[in-house]
Design an enzyme around this catalytic site. Structure first.
Site, mmCIF file in Angstrom:
data_model
loop_
_atom_site.group_PDB
_atom_site.id
_atom_site.type_symbol
_atom_site.label_atom_id
_atom_site.label_comp_id
_atom_site.label_asym_id
_atom_site.label_seq_id
_atom_site.Cartn_x
_atom_site.Cartn_y
_atom_site.Cartn_z
ATOM 1 N N LEU A 105 0.877 -1.175 0.000
ATOM 2 C CA LEU A 105 0.000 0.000 0.000
ATOM 3 C C LEU A 105 0.909 1.217 0.000
ATOM 4 O O LEU A 105 1.942 1.229 0.687
ATOM 5 C CB LEU A 105 -0.894 0.020 1.243
ATOM 6 C CG LEU A 105 -1.977 -1.060 1.358
ATOM 7 C CD1 LEU A 105 -2.772 -0.897 2.651
ATOM 8 C CD2 LEU A 105 -2.925 -1.024 0.158
ATOM 9 N N ASP A 106 0.531 2.246 -0.753
ATOM 10 C CA ASP A 106 1.343 3.464 -0.791
ATOM 11 C C ASP A 106 1.441 4.087 0.605
ATOM 12 O O ASP A 106 0.604 3.826 1.464
ATOM 13 C CB ASP A 106 0.705 4.498 -1.736
ATOM 14 C CG ASP A 106 0.647 3.991 -3.166
ATOM 15 O OD1 ASP A 106 1.462 3.116 -3.524
ATOM 16 O OD2 ASP A 106 -0.231 4.473 -3.907
ATOM 17 N N LYS A 107 2.431 4.959 0.762
ATOM 18 C CA LYS A 107 2.639 5.601 2.064
ATOM 19 C C LYS A 107 1.371 6.319 2.547
ATOM 20 O O LYS A 107 1.032 6.293 3.726
ATOM 21 C CB LYS A 107 3.812 6.590 1.952
ATOM 22 C CG LYS A 107 4.211 7.193 3.277
ATOM 23 C CD LYS A 107 5.471 8.022 3.154
ATOM 24 C CE LYS A 107 5.776 8.706 4.472
ATOM 25 N NZ LYS A 107 6.957 9.586 4.373
#
Ligand code: URA
Length: 239
Positions: A105-107
C-alpha cells in the site's frame, strides 16, 4: 511443549488478556477436560485443544491483520522512514524478521494489510492468475461521471502494455466510490482514476479476497487472523 495461553494466542483465539477470560469462563478443553490455568503446559502437536467445542490447531505460520495508517511505508525495513513492521513490535509469537507485508500500500494509503511469514499464501494472494478481489474506498477530487464508471469497469489505459482488467465500481456519492480490482499493479487505483481525468485524494483498502478490514480494528493496530478468517481463506483455496 508450550504454555496453554501462548498456544491460544498463537492459534488466533485472542489477545493474552482475552485468552485469560476464555480460560476463566471454562471455554477451553485440553484432551477433553476443561482447563482454566493459563500456564498449563501442553504438547502443541499431540494434545487436542478446543475452544467453545471447536478444535484449535497449532499454526506453523503466523497471520496478522494490520490497519495501516497513512505515513508509514510498506516495507520490512528502511533507513529513513517508519515501516509498517514498526507497528507490530509487540508481536511475541514469531520473530519479526520472518514477517513481511503481503502486497504494497502506498505511504498515504490506509487500510487492510496482511502481515505473515507464509510465503505460499502471499504468492497465491498476489498472483495475477488468481484474480483475488481487492476493494478500495476512494475519495475523488472531482465528482465522477457515469461514463467514467463505465470506462473503469471495462478497463482503462494506464500506460502499461495492456488495459486494466474489468473492475467493479460502487458509487457512494459524487466524490466517493468503492472500487474493486483483481490486479495489483503499481499505484493502480490512482492511475486508473487519472486515466479518467480525476484524482484520488484519499485511499483505503477495505478488503482482500475473503479478508475484510474489521470495523473495530483501530488505525495503527493489528490482531491475529481469527480461526474463521483462516477457514474462509482455506475454503477459497488460498491457504
Ligand atoms: N492502488 C494505489 O494507487 N495505491 C495503493 O496503495 C493501492 C492501490
Amino acid at each position: 511443549m508450550m504454555r496453554l495461553d501462548k498456544f491460544l494466542c498463537e492459534t488466533g483465539a485472542g489477545t493474552r488478556s482475552e485468552v485469560k477470560q476464555l480460560l476463566k469462563k471454562g471455554l477451553v478443553t485440553v484432551n477433553g477436560n476443561t482447563e482454566k490455568s493459563p500456564d498449563k503446559k501442553i504438547d502443541e502437536k499431540e494434545d487436542v485443544v478446543t475452544l467453545r467445542g471447536e478444535r484449535l490447531s497449532f499454526a506453523a505460520f503466523h497471520y496478522y491483520l494490520l490497519h495501516k495508517p497513512a505515513g508509514v511505508i510498506t516495507a520490512t525495513e528502511d533507513n529513513k522512514q517508519e515501516t509498517v513492521m514498526s507497528l507490530l513490535k509487540d508481536v511475541k509469537d514469531v520473530s519479526l524478521t520472518k514477517l513481511f507485508p503481503v502486497g504494497r500500500l502506498d505511504k498515504d494509503t490506509e487500510g487492510l494489510l496482511l502481515i505473515t511469514d507464509d510465503g505460499d499464501l502471499a504468492h497465491r494472494l498476489l498472483s495475477p492468475k488468481k484474480h483475488v478481489d481487492k476493494t478500495y474506498l476512494v475519495r475523488l477530487k472531482t465528482p465522477i461521471f457515469d461514463e467514467d464508471i463505465t470506462k473503469l469497469e471495462a478497463g482503462v489505459d494506464i500506460g502499461d502494455e495492456t488495459l486494466t482488467m474489468p473492475a467493479k465500481v460502487k458509487k457512494i456519492h459524487g466524490t466517493e466510490i468503492e472500487l474493486t480490482i483483481k490486479e495489483g499493479r503499481y499505484h493502480q487505483v490512482k492511475r486508473m482514476l487519472l486515466a479518467v481525468g480525476n484524482e484520488v485524494v484519499y485511499l483505503k483498502r477495505l478488503s482482500m479476497g475473503t479478508l475484510k478490514l474489521p470495523a473495530d480494528l483501530e488505525k495503527g493496530t493489528y490482531r491475529p487472523l481469527l480461526p474463521e478468517e483462516l477457514e474462509q481463506l482455506k475454503k477459497s483455496g488460498l491457504l
